[in-house]
Design a protein around this motif. Structure first.
Motif, PDB file in Angstrom:
ATOM      1  N   HIS A  59     -25.182  48.639  -9.101  1.00 49.27           N
ATOM      2  CA  HIS A  59     -25.687  48.536 -10.486  1.00 49.27           C
ATOM      3  C   HIS A  59     -26.638  49.692 -10.816  1.00 49.27           C
ATOM      4  O   HIS A  59     -27.855  49.577 -10.717  1.00 49.27           O
ATOM      5  CB  HIS A  59     -26.372  47.180 -10.728  1.00 49.27           C
ATOM      6  CG  HIS A  59     -26.531  46.866 -12.191  1.00 49.27           C
ATOM      7  ND1 HIS A  59     -26.317  45.618 -12.717  1.00 49.27           N
ATOM      8  CD2 HIS A  59     -26.860  47.659 -13.241  1.00 49.27           C
ATOM      9  CE1 HIS A  59     -26.530  45.645 -14.024  1.00 49.27           C
ATOM     10  NE2 HIS A  59     -26.865  46.889 -14.363  1.00 49.27           N
ATOM     11  N   HIS A  61     -27.339  53.029 -13.590  1.00 46.42           N
ATOM     12  CA  HIS A  61     -27.067  53.673 -14.871  1.00 46.42           C
ATOM     13  C   HIS A  61     -27.330  55.170 -14.765  1.00 46.42           C
ATOM     14  O   HIS A  61     -28.328  55.591 -14.187  1.00 46.42           O
ATOM     15  CB  HIS A  61     -27.918  53.058 -15.977  1.00 46.42           C
ATOM     16  CG  HIS A  61     -27.568  51.621 -16.236  1.00 46.42           C
ATOM     17  ND1 HIS A  61     -26.568  51.258 -17.108  1.00 46.42           N
ATOM     18  CD2 HIS A  61     -28.051  50.473 -15.707  1.00 46.42           C
ATOM     19  CE1 HIS A  61     -26.465  49.932 -17.119  1.00 46.42           C
ATOM     20  NE2 HIS A  61     -27.350  49.428 -16.268  1.00 46.42           N
ATOM     21  N   HIS A  91     -23.145  51.331 -19.251  1.00 50.08           N
ATOM     22  CA  HIS A  91     -22.724  50.451 -20.346  1.00 50.08           C
ATOM     23  C   HIS A  91     -21.475  51.017 -21.001  1.00 50.08           C
ATOM     24  O   HIS A  91     -21.284  52.231 -21.078  1.00 50.08           O
ATOM     25  CB  HIS A  91     -23.836  50.350 -21.399  1.00 50.08           C
ATOM     26  CG  HIS A  91     -25.099  49.751 -20.879  1.00 50.08           C
ATOM     27  ND1 HIS A  91     -25.250  48.405 -20.681  1.00 50.08           N
ATOM     28  CD2 HIS A  91     -26.262  50.320 -20.485  1.00 50.08           C
ATOM     29  CE1 HIS A  91     -26.470  48.168 -20.205  1.00 50.08           C
ATOM     30  NE2 HIS A  91     -27.102  49.317 -20.072  1.00 50.08           N
ATOM     31  N   GLU A 115     -20.781  48.030 -17.215  1.00 48.31           N
ATOM     32  CA  GLU A 115     -21.524  46.867 -17.685  1.00 48.31           C
ATOM     33  C   GLU A 115     -21.161  46.636 -19.149  1.00 48.31           C
ATOM     34  O   GLU A 115     -21.424  47.473 -20.006  1.00 48.31           O
ATOM     35  CB  GLU A 115     -23.035  47.075 -17.511  1.00 48.31           C
ATOM     36  CG  GLU A 115     -23.826  45.814 -17.825  1.00 48.31           C
ATOM     37  CD  GLU A 115     -25.296  45.911 -17.414  1.00 48.31           C
ATOM     38  OE1 GLU A 115     -25.807  47.031 -17.257  1.00 48.31           O
ATOM     39  OE2 GLU A 115     -25.925  44.840 -17.266  1.00 48.31           O
ATOM     40  N   LYS A 161     -33.729  40.106 -19.908  1.00 45.92           N
ATOM     41  CA  LYS A 161     -33.086  40.977 -20.908  1.00 45.92           C
ATOM     42  C   LYS A 161     -32.068  40.188 -21.711  1.00 45.92           C
ATOM     43  O   LYS A 161     -32.395  39.169 -22.293  1.00 45.92           O
ATOM     44  CB  LYS A 161     -32.443  42.191 -20.217  1.00 45.92           C
ATOM     45  CG  LYS A 161     -33.480  43.139 -19.618  1.00 45.92           C
ATOM     46  CD  LYS A 161     -32.867  44.490 -19.285  1.00 45.92           C
ATOM     47  CE  LYS A 161     -32.020  44.425 -18.042  1.00 45.92           C
ATOM     48  NZ  LYS A 161     -31.536  45.723 -17.594  1.00 45.92           N
ATOM     49  N   ASP A 236     -30.117  47.859 -10.542  1.00 43.13           N
ATOM     50  CA  ASP A 236     -30.162  48.088 -12.002  1.00 43.13           C
ATOM     51  C   ASP A 236     -31.042  49.304 -12.296  1.00 43.13           C
ATOM     52  O   ASP A 236     -31.955  49.242 -13.123  1.00 43.13           O
ATOM     53  CB  ASP A 236     -30.661  46.837 -12.745  1.00 43.13           C
ATOM     54  CG  ASP A 236     -30.197  46.806 -14.205  1.00 43.13           C
ATOM     55  OD1 ASP A 236     -29.600  47.803 -14.664  1.00 43.13           O
ATOM     56  OD2 ASP A 236     -30.428  45.798 -14.885  1.00 43.13           O
ATOM     57  N   HIS A 238     -32.339  52.808 -13.634  1.00 47.45           N
ATOM     58  CA  HIS A 238     -32.244  53.744 -14.755  1.00 47.45           C
ATOM     59  C   HIS A 238     -33.035  55.010 -14.439  1.00 47.45           C
ATOM     60  O   HIS A 238     -32.835  56.046 -15.052  1.00 47.45           O
ATOM     61  CB  HIS A 238     -32.799  53.125 -16.031  1.00 47.45           C
ATOM     62  CG  HIS A 238     -32.024  51.933 -16.518  1.00 47.45           C
ATOM     63  ND1 HIS A 238     -32.052  50.713 -15.894  1.00 47.45           N
ATOM     64  CD2 HIS A 238     -31.171  51.799 -17.563  1.00 47.45           C
ATOM     65  CE1 HIS A 238     -31.264  49.860 -16.543  1.00 47.45           C
ATOM     66  NE2 HIS A 238     -30.717  50.493 -17.555  1.00 47.45           N
TER      67      HIS A 238
HETATM   68 ZN   LIG Z   1     -27.710  47.411 -16.204  1.00 48.40          ZN
END
Ligand SMILES: [Zn+2]
Ligand SMILES: [Zn+2]
Length: 386
Positions: A59, A61, A91, A115, A161, A236, A238
């Motif tokens: 996961h 980004h 995404h 995602e 989220k 997750d 970023h």
């Molecule tokens: Zn995510």
């Protein structure tokens, strides 16, 4: 004259005292934090790379969605932290640019899913054959598409989220149990308290933000009574990729060493994940490589993720032979049925049920004692229907 000076002097004294007290508190705080950071160390595993176990971050980004780095930079962070593979999940519906980045980079196997923002929340599609059509916005339709194209659907951050609105669970393959990005929601006081540690050691900062997550674990156990859902520790990421990749990992058990051929290696990793042959760990607290959990029936080994029928005798074996202190728990249908400081045990399954294992660190660590350092995937001993 002197009548005027006396109160001014006392005001001055009071101010000096307040400043000195604030300075002392600040120094005390800085020393308290620094001592913790300096005494933090990652307990090393004693295992090299047994049984074709590989480690990856799931996961992630990139610039293809709302991440802060390009895929080469992310792969370099993966290589620097010793990852075997990483899984981009930009995404999209799907994100074709991100899917096109798969391959070997810097010796790291770069895989990609997408995602998808669905009607129920965020859903990661992984391992599907890319096709030009867009995934539906409706969660169940989107899931059907992912499954029809040979992939799996994993529910992201169900309680943070874009919270997941629970519905029918047929066809889902997994869910986030711990999500690295959701840690930033662990409360401002806690974040501010440990923020100065971030530039010194990002891993320590992430460990201190990690709070117990009973809601996710309870939901997971509840769902598994009727479904087969795998649990994921999810970065997750970023930004802060290096810290994140050292923090949470998937440990995937392969049947053979990882191929150097990209398509073959991709197939190996995805097949193992789709079969549930992996466990998750907070590797920034201690390296988890070497942990093992399996079922035994008629002298055969049953790997995590399998759904065999319960016909006694069936048993469960846990191996957590690390050089530091751990507490290992065996869980049946959400209830702890065995807890021990022993590093290896064989436990006879008292009946059908969903069995999984958790390991807690009992050596000194910045990780909260109530947070499972390792979670295995379950072995689903199902009832023989009459
Ligand atoms: Zn995510
Ligand atoms: Zn998301």
């Amino acid at each position: 004259m002197s009548e005027n000076h006396a109160p001014r002097r006392s005001r001055f004294r009071k101010r000096t005292f307040v400043l000195a007290a604030a300075g002392a508190v600040f120094l005390g705080y800085a020393a308290w934090l620094l001592i913790q950071i300096l005494s933090y160390r990652v307990y090393p595993t004693g295992f090299a790379a047994p049984f074709q176990e590989i480690e990856g971050a799931y996961h992630i980004h990139s610039l293809h969605s709302d991440g802060r780095a390009d895929v080469d930079t992310i792969a370099a962070a993966g290589a620097a932290t010793g990852l075997d593979f990483l899984v981009l999940t930009d995404h999209g519906s799907p994100n074709h640019a991100s899917l096109a980045e798969q391959g070997w980079r810097d010796g790291v196997l770069v895989l990609a899913g997408t995602e998808i923002s669905t009607s129920r929340g965020h859903l990661v599609g992984l391992g599907f054959d890319p096709a030009p059509e867009r995934f539906a916005q409706n969660a169940e339709e989107s899931l059907r598409e992912i499954n029809r194209r040979g992939g799996m659907g994993i529910i992201s951050h169900p309680y943070h989220k874009a919270r997941w609105s629970w519905g029918p669970m047929e066809g889902y393959a997994g869910m986030d149990i711990l999500n690295g990005n959701s840690l930033l929601k662990s409360g401002w006081a806690r974040i501010l308290l440990y923020l100065p540690a971030l530039p010194i050691d990002g891993r320590f900062f992430l460990l201190k933000l990690t709070r117990p997550f009973p809601r996710e674990l309870d939901k997971w156990d509840e769902l598994n009574a009727r479904h087969r859902i795998y649990g994921f520790y999810t970065v997750d990421a970023h930004l802060f990729y290096r810290a994140m990749f050292s923090f949470l990992r998937l440990h995937v058990i392969l049947d053979r060493p990882l191929s150097r051929d990209f398509q073959e290696a991709r197939r190996q990793v995805l097949e193992a994940i789709q079969a549930g042959k992996f466990y998750s760990a907070v590797d920034a607290a201690a390296q988890a490589r070497g942990f093992r959990f399996w079922g035994e029936k008629e002298g055969r080994r049953i790997p995590m993720g399998r759904e065999p029928l319960y016909e006694p005798p069936c048993s469960l074996r846990v191996k957590a032979r690390f050089d530091f202190d751990v507490e290992t728990r065996l869980i049946r249908d959400g209830r702890v049925i065995h807890s021990t400081r022993q590093k290896e045990f064989l436990f006879e399954a008292p009946g059908p049920g969903v069995y999984r294992s958790e390991v807690y660190l009992r050596s000194r660590t910045p990780l909260d004692r109530r947070v499972p350092w390792i979670i295995s995937n379950p072995i689903f001993f199902r009832k023989v229907s009459p």
